[in-house]
Design an enzyme around this catalytic site. Structure first.
Site, PDB file in Angstrom:
ATOM      1  N   LYS A  90       0.833  -1.193   0.000  1.00  0.00           N
ATOM      2  CA  LYS A  90       0.000   0.000   0.000  1.00  0.00           C
ATOM      3  C   LYS A  90       0.881   1.262   0.000  1.00  0.00           C
ATOM      4  CE  LYS A  90      -3.606   0.067   2.869  1.00  0.00           C
ATOM      5  NZ  LYS A  90      -4.955   0.287   2.291  1.00  0.00           N
ATOM      6  N   ARG A 138      -3.285   2.882   8.619  1.00  0.00           N
ATOM      7  CA  ARG A 138      -3.578   1.584   8.002  1.00  0.00           C
ATOM      8  C   ARG A 138      -2.324   0.716   8.002  1.00  0.00           C
ATOM      9  NH1 ARG A 138      -6.353   5.101   4.308  1.00  0.00           N
ATOM     10  NH2 ARG A 138      -8.559   4.582   4.107  1.00  0.00           N
ATOM     11  N   GLY A 159      -6.933 -10.238   7.965  1.00  0.00           N
ATOM     12  CA  GLY A 159      -6.697 -10.727   9.321  1.00  0.00           C
ATOM     13  C   GLY A 159      -5.850  -9.774  10.123  1.00  0.00           C
ATOM     14  N   MET A 165      -4.801  -5.854  11.473  1.00  0.00           N
ATOM     15  CA  MET A 165      -5.518  -4.618  11.788  1.00  0.00           C
ATOM     16  C   MET A 165      -5.692  -3.840  10.517  1.00  0.00           C
ATOM     17  SD  MET A 165      -4.735  -1.365  14.034  1.00  0.00           S
ATOM     18  CE  MET A 165      -4.756  -0.375  12.565  1.00  0.00           C
ATOM     19  N   ARG A 213      -3.756  -1.297  -6.362  1.00  0.00           N
ATOM     20  CA  ARG A 213      -2.976  -2.538  -6.258  1.00  0.00           C
ATOM     21  C   ARG A 213      -3.416  -3.466  -7.380  1.00  0.00           C
ATOM     22  NH1 ARG A 213      -5.841  -4.921  -0.759  1.00  0.00           N
ATOM     23  NH2 ARG A 213      -7.960  -4.920  -1.576  1.00  0.00           N
ATOM     24  N   HIS A 231      -5.900 -44.585  -3.341  1.00  0.00           N
ATOM     25  CA  HIS A 231      -6.412 -45.143  -4.587  1.00  0.00           C
ATOM     26  C   HIS A 231      -7.521 -44.274  -5.158  1.00  0.00           C
ATOM     27  CE1 HIS A 231      -9.070 -47.831  -6.945  1.00  0.00           C
ATOM     28  NE2 HIS A 231      -7.907 -48.227  -7.432  1.00  0.00           N
ATOM     29  N   ARG A 247      -0.200 -47.591 -16.343  1.00  0.00           N
ATOM     30  CA  ARG A 247      -0.249 -48.697 -15.376  1.00  0.00           C
ATOM     31  C   ARG A 247      -0.993 -49.856 -16.022  1.00  0.00           C
ATOM     32  NH1 ARG A 247      -2.640 -44.392 -13.424  1.00  0.00           N
ATOM     33  NH2 ARG A 247      -1.515 -43.006 -12.025  1.00  0.00           N
ATOM     34  N   ARG A 282       4.405 -49.402 -17.652  1.00  0.00           N
ATOM     35  CA  ARG A 282       4.978 -50.037 -16.465  1.00  0.00           C
ATOM     36  C   ARG A 282       4.476 -51.467 -16.376  1.00  0.00           C
ATOM     37  NH1 ARG A 282       3.518 -47.662 -10.673  1.00  0.00           N
ATOM     38  NH2 ARG A 282       1.537 -48.661 -11.122  1.00  0.00           N
ATOM     39  N   GLU A 293      11.865 -45.435  -7.285  1.00  0.00           N
ATOM     40  CA  GLU A 293      10.803 -45.160  -6.317  1.00  0.00           C
ATOM     41  C   GLU A 293      11.146 -45.712  -4.943  1.00  0.00           C
ATOM     42  OE1 GLU A 293       7.152 -47.086  -7.611  1.00  0.00           O
ATOM     43  OE2 GLU A 293       8.293 -48.618  -8.665  1.00  0.00           O
ATOM     44  N   SER A 317      12.392 -43.069 -14.250  1.00  0.00           N
ATOM     45  CA  SER A 317      11.201 -42.285 -13.950  1.00  0.00           C
ATOM     46  C   SER A 317      11.008 -42.327 -12.437  1.00  0.00           C
ATOM     47  CB  SER A 317       9.990 -42.870 -14.668  1.00  0.00           C
ATOM     48  OG  SER A 317       8.854 -42.105 -14.368  1.00  0.00           O
ATOM     49  N   GLY A 321       9.217 -42.390  -9.262  1.00  0.00           N
ATOM     50  CA  GLY A 321       7.864 -42.628  -8.773  1.00  0.00           C
ATOM     51  C   GLY A 321       7.762 -41.933  -7.429  1.00  0.00           C
ATOM     52  N   THR A 322       7.377 -40.680  -7.476  1.00  0.00           N
ATOM     53  CA  THR A 322       7.481 -39.877  -6.254  1.00  0.00           C
ATOM     54  C   THR A 322       6.445 -40.250  -5.204  1.00  0.00           C
ATOM     55  OG1 THR A 322       6.265 -38.147  -7.417  1.00  0.00           O
ATOM     56  CG2 THR A 322       8.642 -37.916  -7.285  1.00  0.00           C
ATOM     57  N   ASN A 323       5.373 -40.929  -5.597  1.00  0.00           N
ATOM     58  CA  ASN A 323       4.423 -41.375  -4.562  1.00  0.00           C
ATOM     59  C   ASN A 323       5.098 -42.377  -3.633  1.00  0.00           C
ATOM     60  OD1 ASN A 323       2.595 -39.913  -6.010  1.00  0.00           O
ATOM     61  ND2 ASN A 323       1.404 -41.665  -6.716  1.00  0.00           N
ATOM     62  N   ASP A 324       5.610 -43.438  -4.233  1.00  0.00           N
ATOM     63  CA  ASP A 324       6.245 -44.465  -3.414  1.00  0.00           C
ATOM     64  C   ASP A 324       7.509 -43.933  -2.767  1.00  0.00           C
ATOM     65  OD1 ASP A 324       4.234 -46.132  -3.987  1.00  0.00           O
ATOM     66  OD2 ASP A 324       5.436 -47.710  -4.897  1.00  0.00           O
ATOM     67  N   CYS A 341       6.834 -39.469 -12.525  1.00  0.00           N
ATOM     68  CA  CYS A 341       5.492 -39.876 -12.893  1.00  0.00           C
ATOM     69  C   CYS A 341       4.623 -40.061 -11.662  1.00  0.00           C
ATOM     70  CB  CYS A 341       5.523 -41.159 -13.729  1.00  0.00           C
ATOM     71  SG  CYS A 341       6.177 -42.565 -12.850  1.00  0.00           S
ATOM     72  N   TYR A 364      11.319 -34.570 -18.279  1.00  0.00           N
ATOM     73  CA  TYR A 364       9.878 -34.394 -18.377  1.00  0.00           C
ATOM     74  C   TYR A 364       9.193 -34.692 -17.052  1.00  0.00           C
ATOM     75  CZ  TYR A 364       9.493 -39.468 -18.534  1.00  0.00           C
ATOM     76  OH  TYR A 364       9.556 -40.795 -18.203  1.00  0.00           O
TER      77      TYR A 364
END
Lengths: 888, 888
Positions: free
Chosen positions: A28, A97, A106, A108, A341, A457, A563, A619, A754, A773, A775-778, A840, A860
């Site tokens: 501001k 202000r 949130g 003042m 702004r 899942h 898969r 896979r 993974e 590749s 496997g970032t989940n596992d 992936c 990728y």
């Protein structure tokens, strides 16, 4: 605090700040200075820097010299405005202000009319010849000061005001006369004394210092902390304080106040958009007591001011090269700008404005790209709940797959399919889903689960399908037998309508109206620009020809993860798959696999066809075999049913055998169990069938003249020797098929990374792999030791306690999992410099993770079809950010 | 092969090799040369180097010049011996033997009497005036050549020999007359022709080259490969070939042959130990047809030869400074030494010999330490099956906890306790064990499980208790209802006796005799020496005062891991623990915890007392809470029982509530679930109670004047913020207790590093930790993605296929998990250089893992009590190895 300059003046040709000083002056303050620099009429004032805030909160005291600088700024302000602060005759009134680097709800907010007291109110009345205005200003000041500085509940003042109006039989504040306002002023002062034990401070300087204090303190109030946490705003930023001379929109019919956007913030259309109130001050516009008038009518009401406003907003937009959100006040015909702004906007507007501004020559393509939050795009691709609708939210789960859906509650996948066939729209409500539910999930409009996180899942499959999903909604509990689920005191029966919002996690009783945002041509345009700058490839995770073609529409450049297990669940396949699993000898297993071969070949042919010309990473079978068997309870029920109706021994024995197999295959930690390449090592014939199907399909289509690029991916490698062994099998089968068909397929063999051990020994593994590749989940599961199926029990507490900033299954954990990815890339490329590397996991479509992927040198990312545009945009952001870093 | 010297001569003052050339000449060849150098009578001969073997197997051809060198060596040999190779009148006969760097069973062994043919046998008969001897030698040569060079089944020759003896009505080979032997020679030649399609080669040089070929080929036969794999012998070593002139122990009553040890290989006592046969050759001693005579009787039979032999064995032992295993032949009164090598010995003998030789001044302490394989010590601490016993092995599982046990089969922990109370010895046979079985495991002599690997619950607990355990014995299946388990065609009922051998994994029907080796004073001596040289600390994993004091006896220098969960399973505790878990509010949870507090305090006081003066690392509660609830089936049974007898509603509801809780706490992957510090974060009151108990116990004993060193260990940290939060709680409670008791305890707070993310971010975590303890069990699980409970389905195949050399739960995977440990140590010490680091997984007592721990700079290892001496010895090996490396 090098130069000990704590206070920056703006207005009256004495402006010291500018737009680029946002870190020091807050958004501001910097923009007020910038407007003053541009010659735009701004009520003069000064800004106390954010550095003061930081030091004040640390030391619990102001830095030396601050008060002197504030006093000096007041003196300068008095000179410019020609009034005196705290003076009884011609009092200078100010607003106070907060103003952080970014706008922060949130904190003042605002104290107006500061400087009034029992004496100066008389001077103001006299000077303006408007005692009603003077006392109206005073009672407003008392309310705001009491509320935001002294912490007295706003209601206390509101209540007195209402009573007064009631007693006098009036409805609106501005119908109150000067006497009533005088009485209110006295009442308000009593409230303050009663609530705080102290008299309202009559001294203007005291009022000012208390207000500055309150602004700084509010940086650490609970709402502000929560907001910062949610929005990743560092505590260390602090807020600035803006002290500005007052102008009045409440000085009669030639005065007013308003807010406006330089373009439509909902649609992005290029039209001046906003509203104003005549004879009103500050909060009145947003308070909603009087209905503001559309900005277009101001042209007629105050043509001169409007013309000036038009010139200013165009000037501002051209100057800031972005859509502006402005506040103005007209005091007796004179226009003042109180704020400008960059305006918040919907996803659709963001894209249209960015595209339009490029066309208008205001910004270049890269700037346009950076103006679009990648995540915003996702919203454009899914139906959403009409924002006007009133909602009865009965529970909130995880926002697992975006978009909203409405349908009748069903509790089993089977039932979902039946209902959907008969034309009903259904929401599938399950404790958790398993691969067997795929059909029902596909038939449903949306999915709601009690258990499981962002990569459960249900969540993964729903995102893949582009279906809304609320997961891990522990607040509800299902009683399937009774056909009902409860959420709080609500009971919702099978067949009742509910609505779910997969973007917020809300579960809503009844049917809510949905709106489907249109995908604009501008989106295609900006995505094309994104493609021009990004260097990171974007592929998709797709298991069916349909998914593949949807993703291709969305710009996917191949499949990063296909898969094969989902294909095993088709109605005519699962009995054959089970036959394979029940086989006790390799020969029996092979004879079942022979039946699966033509089906798999057909699957792959369809996917290859849909992705013709692009690489398709397939896979090999990954999940533990027990996932394909019925669960123990189902089998037990079947057994009891057969026994109760005296079925032949042979049938009973068959079920008993299945149960034995279930028992044998049961695992304590299936995530860490007999799956992935471990299956391929122990039962080579399964992978052999899959490779045969892949290469046969590729040969077939190649013969038809298509360009097919299969990439065979081995899951769950922990040791290079696993890959060696499985690779040998793959090469052997592929070579045999190619020789048989007399076609040469240029296929690749790569591996998932993974498991931590794979990343740690990637130098050795790379020698056997054409590609990696991640496997970032596992990898997230094993690196953290978090089961994504079970983490719902503690992850919410972890986010709550700030142990983790985000669910690591949604946003890649860069310092832990990311470190392992870096190790994997470095080691992998140390022995094979041209190794192709992607990710992936579910993170492939999450913007910050995509940007991380670009930084660490991935080739990728691969994500679910509906996230492909998001990933394209994020990849463009990453490329531009890198370019800008390199310039520095 | 720099100098192209392929053949080294020995004997006749022309010796070219020496003892230090084992790599080139193999063990046998180098020692024959060394004996010749020492002036000990050795039949002359020559050695073809191991390099030739390696090149031959690679190129499938001999290096250029080899045959010329062999021919030259033969000429030299002819000169020294005074006979001619292939000569018909005075034939030089030779033996051909393999000889790798280390003795290797499974390789081609020996061909004797090579050079004989239809013509030279006549010359031999004439020269020796002993036609029977000549034909006996010929038929032996044909048998050996046919068997080991031509690959004809040995039985074919044996069969013909037996028939001949049968026909002539004699029993022993040496009862056959010359005519019979002549006939056998003809028969044997026919067998060779029939089996190979070629005539037996009469040409001596052809015989020799074929035999050399066969030795080299045998390096790659299946048995040799398997042996190398089991013993970590590199393929690249290759074998040497020893060609040696023959001497004959079968030339009448003044001839003989024997084997002996310079000390007793079973006990280590210093006495000449061995046996011999008069008028016999080579294999006769070991073949067991004639009973050899004890070596002591040779003194009387051939006093001169015996005196010479005595002088030689003492010379050899003094020269090699180790107990020797020697072979000799006496030819018509003249002694020849055929072999000397370091003798194999039992664990007890190894220790006694090492200690004695230090006392005798033969070797120094460090050499003595290196002579003792750390793993050997373990055998001394457990009962073993009498090696004389005949065993009916019906199944083989994993050797999960060493030692042997005999007892009656029981199938439940409860039953085990009952039976044990009534005085019976029992073996607990379970599909798998859980913490609830602890009582039964403790009551049993040994444990046998169907599922689970080397670090399954059963294995870990059994090792901790020092009880024999065979785990993961998939060959058996249990039918609890019928009270029987089957192993192959065998059915074994509850109450039947079985024996198990936890060192081999054998399951044996019936009672077998056990022997308990004595722990000698020498063991204590060498362990003391080990303590003098080692720098790595050795602690123990102990959960009870008893375990702690056992471990202290074994030399543990503190507790590295005290698991607190086992304490929760006591009979009077589990109901309170369940009450805590069933609590729905924090208050209810706290009120249950208050009841547990005094019990835990008592636990800790006992352990502190037992380990007084040493650090005691106590891990706060780690396992998921559902482990403390009954399992679903048990609860269901209870419910059905209550319902069937119309129990009051309230009781039924109570069980229903428990079942709901079980359902709620159920996890798909408990290993990665709601456990460890995650419990501490979500339910701080549990850890608060534990910390209170720890510090109160410490205060109590400190007041009694003891030195108590508590180390509080937080499990399953993945993020430094978890540690920050839990640490805060710990410090708060500990400070309050110390203030209350007015005692200052010097406690430490540290963390397990058992998740990859902890190791990867150890620099941050170290800032909050006084110590790290690598939990290598869990770290192995997450690094590999192997569930130790489920890995039995594929790990055996992995070992079989050489994907892994060892079970990574038994032997630390240095290149994967070890890499992560190195990262954790480096990062941890990068921000806290004096960080104390240990490991407390099962690997802490495995020698190669202990040595790895020393190398990477651990401060200590911690292992089960019975492994403490092993770890002490391994740590000493590591220190000496490092010293020697530094000298180089």
């Amino acid at each position: 605090m090098a130069d000990n300059k704590f206070v920056y003046f703006f207005g009256g040709n004495k402006t010291e700040g500018k737009n680029s000083m946002k870190e020091l002056l807050g958004g501001k303050g910097a923009n007020l200075a910038e407007m003053a620099n541009l010659g735009i009429p701004v009520p003069p004032g000064f800004t106390i820097t954010t550095e003061v805030c930081v030091q004040y909160l640390k030391d619990k005291d102001y830095p030396k010299g601050l008060l002197e600088q504030v006093d000096a700024a007041i003196v300068k302000l008095e000179e410019v405005v020609g009034k005196k602060f705290g003076d009884n005759e011609n009092p200078l009134l100010v607003s106070v202000r907060s103003g952080a680097r970014v706008s922060m709800p949130g904190m003042m907010d605002t104290v107006l009319n500061l400087g009034l007291n029992d004496a100066s109110v008389l001077g103001l009345a006299k000077n303006t010849e408007n005692p009603r205005f003077a006392y109206d200003s005073y009672r407003r000041f008392l309310t705001m000061f009491g509320d935001v500085v002294l912490g007295i509940e706003h209601d206390k003042f509101e209540h007195a005001l209402s009573e007064k109006k009631h007693a006098l039989g009036v409805k609106l504040d501005n119908e109150l006369g000067v006497n009533a306002l005088k009485e209110l002023v006295e009442q308000f002062k009593l409230i303050i004394e009663h609530e705080t034990g102290k008299q309202f401070p009559q001294d203007a300087r005291t009022q000012l210092l208390m207000s500055i204090d309150a602004v700084f303190q509010s940086w650490n109030n609970q709402r502000a902390i929560t907001y910062r946490k949610l929005n990743n705003i560092p505590m260390e930023w602090g807020t600035a304080v803006n002290v500005q001379s007052m102008v009045y929109g409440n000085m009669g019919e030639t005065s007013g106040t308003g807010v406006a956007f330089t373009r439509d913030p909902a649609t992005g259309h290029k039209r001046f958009y906003g509203e104003y109130l005549i004879n009103a001050q500050g909060e009145d516009v947003v308070a909603g007591i009087r209905t503001p008038r559309p900005i277009s009518t101001l042209k007629e009401a105050m043509p001169i001011a409007f013309k000036q406003l038009e010139e200013i907003y165009i000037k501002l937009e051209n100057h800031f090269r972005d859509m502006q959100d402005i506040e103005f006040t007209i005091e007796q015909g004179t226009l003042y700008m109180l704020q400008t702004r960059n305006g918040k906007r919907t996803a659709a507007a963001a894209i249209k404005i960015a595209a339009d501004m490029v066309a208008e020559g205001l910004i270049d393509k890269k700037t346009a790209i950076l103006r679009i939050e990648p995540n915003q795009i996702d919203k454009l691709l899914h139906p959403m709940i009409d924002p006007q609708a009133t909602l009865q939210v009965v529970a909130t789960g995880l926002p697992a797959s975006p978009g909203a859906a409405v349908g009748k509650v069903v509790f089993t996948a089977e039932h979902a399919e039946q209902m959907a066939e008969s034309g009903a729209k259904v929401i599938l409500v399950r404790t958790e889903t398993s691969p067997e539910d795929i059909g029902g999930m596909n038939a449903a409009e949306g999915i709601l689960t009690v258990r499981g996180g962002m990569t459960s899942h249900a969540a993964v499959v729903a995102r893949g399908m582009g279906k809304p999903c609320v997961a891990g909604c522990g607040e509800i509990s299902i009683d399937i037998k009774k056909g009902v689920f409860s959420a709080g005191s609500c009971s919702i029966h099978e067949g009742d309508y509910i609505s779910i919002d997969g973007s917020t996690g809300h579960v809503i009783v009844g049917k809510v109206p949905l709106i489907t945002p249109e995908v604009s041509g501008e989106l295609k345009t900006v995505l094309k620009w994104a493609d021009e700058v990004r260097t990171l490839g974007v592929r998709t995770n797709a298991d069916t020809p349909y998914d593949a073609s949807v993703a291709r529409e969305f710009g996917a450049e191949g499949i990063g993860l296909c898969r094969t297990e989902h294909m095993f669940f088709g109605e005519e396949r699962i009995p054959v798959v089970r036959e394979m699993i029940m086989a006790e000898t390799e020969a029996a297993r092979r004879s079942a696999l022979v039946k699966l071969l033509p089906m798999q070949r057909e699957d792959f042919a369809g996917i290859f066809h849909a992705m013709e010309g692009y690489p398709v990473t397939i896979r090999l079978l990954d999940p533990p075999l027990h996932e394909f068997l019925p669960n123990h309870e189902e089998a037990l029920e079947k057994l009891m049913e057969l026994e109760s109706k005296d079925a032949p021994e042979s049938e009973i024995n068959k079920v008993k055998k299945v149960m034995e197999r279930i028992e044998f295959l049961k695992e304590i930690n299936p995530m860490l169990g007999f799956r992935g390449c471990r299956l391929g090592v122990v039962y080579p014939e399964i992978y052999e069938m899959q490779v045969q199907a892949i290469i046969e399909a590729a040969c077939e289509l190649t013969k038809e003249g298509m360009t097919i690029v299969p990439e065979i991916m081995i899951p769950l490698i922990s040791h290079v020797k696993e890959l060696q062994i499985v690779k040998q099998q793959v090469v052997k089968v592929a070579s045999a098929v190619m020789a048989d068909k007399d076609v040469k397929i240029n296929y690749k063999i790569g591996t998932m990374i993974e498991l931590p051990r794979a990343a740690l020994t990637a130098d050795k593994i790379a020698l056997e792999a054409d590609f990696f590749s991640f496997g970032t989940n596992d990898l997230t599961q094993t690196t953290f030791g978090f089961s994504r199926d079970d983490a719902a029990k503690f992850l919410p507490a972890y986010i709550e306690k700030s142990i983790l900033e985000h669910d690591p299954f949604a946003v890649l954990d860069q310092s832990g999992v990311g470190e392992l990815i870096k190790i994997g890339i470095d080691k992998g490329r140390s022995t094979k410099s041209d190794l192709k590397i992607g990710i992936c996991g579910e993170h492939g479509g999450e913007p910050s993770s995509v940007i991380f992927g670009h930084k660490v040198g991935l080739n990728y990312v691969s994500c679910s079809p509906f996230r492909v545009p998001v990933a394209r945009m994020a990849a463009a952001h990453a490329a531009i950010q890198e370019e800008e870093m390199n310039k520095k």
